[in-house]
Design a protein around this motif. Structure first.
Motif, short mmCIF file in Angstrom:
data_model
loop_
_atom_site.label_atom_id
_atom_site.label_comp_id
_atom_site.label_asym_id
_atom_site.label_seq_id
_atom_site.Cartn_x
_atom_site.Cartn_y
_atom_site.Cartn_z
N ARG A 8 30.42 55.04 36.29
CA ARG A 8 30.93 53.67 36.19
C ARG A 8 29.84 52.66 36.52
NH1 ARG A 8 36.51 53.55 39.60
NH2 ARG A 8 37.13 55.65 39.12
N VAL A 9 29.97 51.52 35.95
CA VAL A 9 29.21 50.34 36.34
C VAL A 9 30.25 49.42 36.96
CG1 VAL A 9 27.77 48.44 35.58
CG2 VAL A 9 27.59 50.65 34.45
N SER A 10 30.07 49.05 38.24
CA SER A 10 31.12 48.28 38.91
C SER A 10 30.52 47.21 39.81
CB SER A 10 32.02 49.21 39.73
OG SER A 10 31.26 49.83 40.77
N ALA A 11 31.39 46.31 40.23
CA ALA A 11 31.02 45.25 41.17
C ALA A 11 32.08 45.22 42.26
CB ALA A 11 30.94 43.90 40.46
N TYR A 12 31.65 45.18 43.49
CA TYR A 12 32.58 45.09 44.61
C TYR A 12 31.88 44.41 45.77
CZ TYR A 12 30.10 49.06 46.66
OH TYR A 12 29.13 49.88 47.17
N GLU A 86 33.71 41.13 34.29
CA GLU A 86 34.45 42.37 34.05
C GLU A 86 34.17 42.92 32.66
OE1 GLU A 86 38.30 40.82 35.00
OE2 GLU A 86 38.15 41.46 37.10
N LEU A 89 30.70 44.46 32.67
CA LEU A 89 30.72 45.78 33.31
C LEU A 89 31.30 46.83 32.38
CD1 LEU A 89 31.89 44.77 36.90
CD2 LEU A 89 29.59 45.49 36.20
N SER A 90 32.36 46.48 31.67
CA SER A 90 32.95 47.45 30.75
C SER A 90 32.03 47.74 29.57
CB SER A 90 34.32 46.98 30.26
OG SER A 90 34.21 45.89 29.40
N TRP A 92 28.84 47.99 29.96
CA TRP A 92 27.67 48.59 30.61
C TRP A 92 26.46 47.66 30.51
CZ3 TRP A 92 27.08 54.25 31.66
CH2 TRP A 92 28.31 54.89 31.76
N ALA A 97 26.14 41.04 34.05
CA ALA A 97 27.06 41.04 35.20
C ALA A 97 26.38 40.45 36.42
CB ALA A 97 27.54 42.46 35.48
N SER A 101 27.56 37.17 38.48
CA SER A 101 27.91 37.24 39.90
C SER A 101 27.37 36.03 40.65
CB SER A 101 27.41 38.54 40.54
OG SER A 101 26.02 38.55 40.71
#
Length: 120
Positions: A8-12, A86, A89-90, A92, A97, A101
């Motif tokens: 996954r490529v994610s942000a948190y 988002e 990220l989906s 890639w 992203a 941010s």
């Protein structure tokens, strides 16, 4: 991606306490019942969650009409950037992203300056 292993490529938000330190006024606006002892789980504190919580409070909370009118344009920008992040990220696309941010953080910084001080 393998058949079992998912990539996954994610942000948190790595440190949720940083959100409250940097945006104390927005934290109070986004989650007014936080720490009140109200039943139910405490909310997840994160930047992306804050954008959604602020939008919910602007629409359904007890904000004044003036506050909603003042904050809505910048909040709409934050929501737009969150949606684009988002999507990036989906797709890639971590570079896009990352850029988004910073734009979300800039919008939240503007909103923090606009937000009323917490009542003492």
């Amino acid at each position: 991606m393998g058949k079992i292993l998912q990539i996954r490529v994610s942000a948190y938000t790595y440190r949720p306490e940083d959100v409250e330190e940097r945006y104390p006024r927005l934290t109070a606006l986004a989650w007014p019942a936080r720490g009140s002892g109200a039943p139910g789980p405490e909310p997840t504190i994160g930047l992306l969650e804050m954008v959604d919580a602020l939008a919910d409070q602007a629409r359904f909370g007890d904000w004044s009409k003036e506050l909603v009118a003042d904050m809505e344009p910048v909040l709409a920008t934050a929501q737009d950037r969150k949606s684009k992040l988002e999507r990036a990220l989906s797709d890639w696309d971590p570079h896009t992203a990352d850029t988004l941010s910073y734009e979300i953080e800039d919008a939240l910084a503007k909103l923090e300056k606009m937000a009323p001080k917490a009542e003492d």
